[in-house]
Design an enzyme around this catalytic site. Structure first.
Site, PDB file in Angstrom:
ATOM      1  CG  ASP A 131     -41.354  -3.734  27.662  1.00 41.70           C
ATOM      2  OD1 ASP A 131     -42.484  -3.206  27.572  1.00 41.70           O
ATOM      3  OD2 ASP A 131     -40.340  -3.260  27.153  1.00 41.70           O
ATOM      4  CB  ILE A 132     -41.260  -0.607  32.317  1.00 43.86           C
ATOM      5  CG1 ILE A 132     -40.505  -1.372  33.405  1.00 43.86           C
ATOM      6  CG2 ILE A 132     -42.160   0.459  32.920  1.00 43.86           C
ATOM      7  CD1 ILE A 132     -41.379  -2.090  34.402  1.00 43.86           C
ATOM      8  CG  ASP A 171     -34.997  18.298  36.971  1.00 47.54           C
ATOM      9  OD1 ASP A 171     -34.888  17.361  37.783  1.00 47.54           O
ATOM     10  OD2 ASP A 171     -34.407  19.388  37.091  1.00 47.54           O
ATOM     11  CD  GLU A 198     -32.480  17.132  43.000  1.00 44.19           C
ATOM     12  OE1 GLU A 198     -31.386  16.899  42.457  1.00 44.19           O
ATOM     13  OE2 GLU A 198     -33.289  17.994  42.549  1.00 44.19           O
ATOM     14  CG  HIS A 252     -33.767  23.761  36.877  1.00 37.60           C
ATOM     15  ND1 HIS A 252     -32.704  24.034  37.716  1.00 37.60           N
ATOM     16  CD2 HIS A 252     -34.162  22.485  37.180  1.00 37.60           C
ATOM     17  CE1 HIS A 252     -32.476  22.982  38.487  1.00 37.60           C
ATOM     18  NE2 HIS A 252     -33.351  22.024  38.177  1.00 37.60           N
ATOM     19  CG  ASP A 268     -38.017  -1.346  29.091  1.00 40.92           C
ATOM     20  OD1 ASP A 268     -39.003  -1.383  29.854  1.00 40.92           O
ATOM     21  OD2 ASP A 268     -38.117  -1.355  27.847  1.00 40.92           O
TER      22      ASP A 268
END
Length: 311
Positions: free
Chosen positions: A36-37, A130, A164, A280, A299
């Protein structure tokens, strides 16, 4: 790959790569359950990225101090955990940008599983959903690999992409720089771009059936319906890998598209509003994160890494 590892590969002639790939593309190896994260750890990384943006003009965009500081933060975490890291430079618009590559030094074959996220924001804001969300979940997953003390079947390479937001510049530069042997060694690429959208949906890339099934099975087992990530098609860093013939997959919670009534019935949230109303915009801060969606997708990412890399 990091230049030091690339040189080692050349010295050994990478004779095992072709043999290792024959089975690796057809089916993932048997893997242990992923850990589990803790979402608190992912949120801590997002707090750091927010603080970096606040101290550097409000953003973490290509060519600006906030991006450089973000890169240094992630790299320091990885190096302390034992990763071999490399900053790959590229030029865009007369400004040098960087991708950050991190490779776990232990693996049982030369086949490579990659996972990546773009680290840059737009100029308008801090870019916490983002794509701080994907970058932070990727970092937490990489650190969990180090904590596991397990040597994966496949070499694990994590990537944080630059520029990106200006047209997938960093990831295209990386793929363009690979030679045929290096490209053939990559059995799959997993992308995480926006996984904490406040009005979240649960979208899975449908590019490669094997990778898609690894993720959809994870969500199905928890009673969480998924849908194909059509809004993300060709719009994030998986696109250069897919164009080069690498199997790709990934996770997404939605950007500027509007959630339908049917989607709100299935996933909750508000119909008629974007999945991320701050997409954005300057309001894409730590207050713009759905912690439940972030937790689930972090996860799921770890599960995909464990399953496909053979941890």
């Amino acid at each position: 790959m990091p230049r030091t590892l690339r040189a080692l590969c050349a010295t050994l002639a990478c004779v095992a790569v072709t043999t290792a790939l024959t089975g690796a593309r057809s089916a993932p190896p048997t893997a242990a359950a992923a850990p589990d994260i803790p979402v608190a750890e992912v949120l801590d990384h997002l707090d750091e990225l927010q603080a970096i943006a606040a101290a550097n003009g409000g953003n973490r965009a290509h060519g600006r101090p906030g991006y450089t500081a973000s890169l240094a933060y992630v790299e320091a975490q990885l190096r302390a955990a034992g990763y071999v890291t490399e900053r790959q430079p590229f030029d865009y618009g007369g400004t040098i940008g960087y991708n950050l590559l991190a490779e776990w030094p232990d693996a049982r074959t030369d086949a490579v599983l990659m996972a990546g996220a773009h680290l840059d924001s737009v100029g308008a804001g801090a870019g916490i959903n983002d794509n701080g969300s994907g970058s932070a979940a990727l970092l937490a997953t990489a650190l969990a690999v180090a904590e596991s003390g397990t040597a994966p079947e496949q070499t694990l390479r994590f990537a944080w992409w630059g520029a990106e937001e200006l047209g997938l510049i960093g990831s295209r530069a990386y793929v363009d720089d690979l030679n045929d042997l290096e490209l053939a060694a990559i059995t799959g690429y997993l992308n995480v771009d926006m996984i904490g959208s406040p009005n979240a949906g649960y979208f899975v890339y449908d590019d490669d059936p094997t990778i898609e099934t690894v993720f959809t099975d994870w969500f199905d087992a928890r009673g969480i319906p998924t849908a194909p990530a059509t809004e993300a098609d060709g719009r994030s860093d998986h696109a250069p890998f897919a164009a080069a013939g690498v199997p790709v997959g990934g996770l997404f919670t939605g950007a500027g598209s509007v959630k339908t009534t049917a989607q709100a019935v299935v996933w909750g949230g508000t119909a008629g509003r974007p999945f991320d109303p701050c997409y954005h915009r300057a309001c894409d801060s730590t207050t713009n994160i759905n912690a439940t969606a972030l937790d689930r997708n972090a996860d799921a990412l770890a599960h995909g890494v464990w399953e496909l890399a053979g941890l």
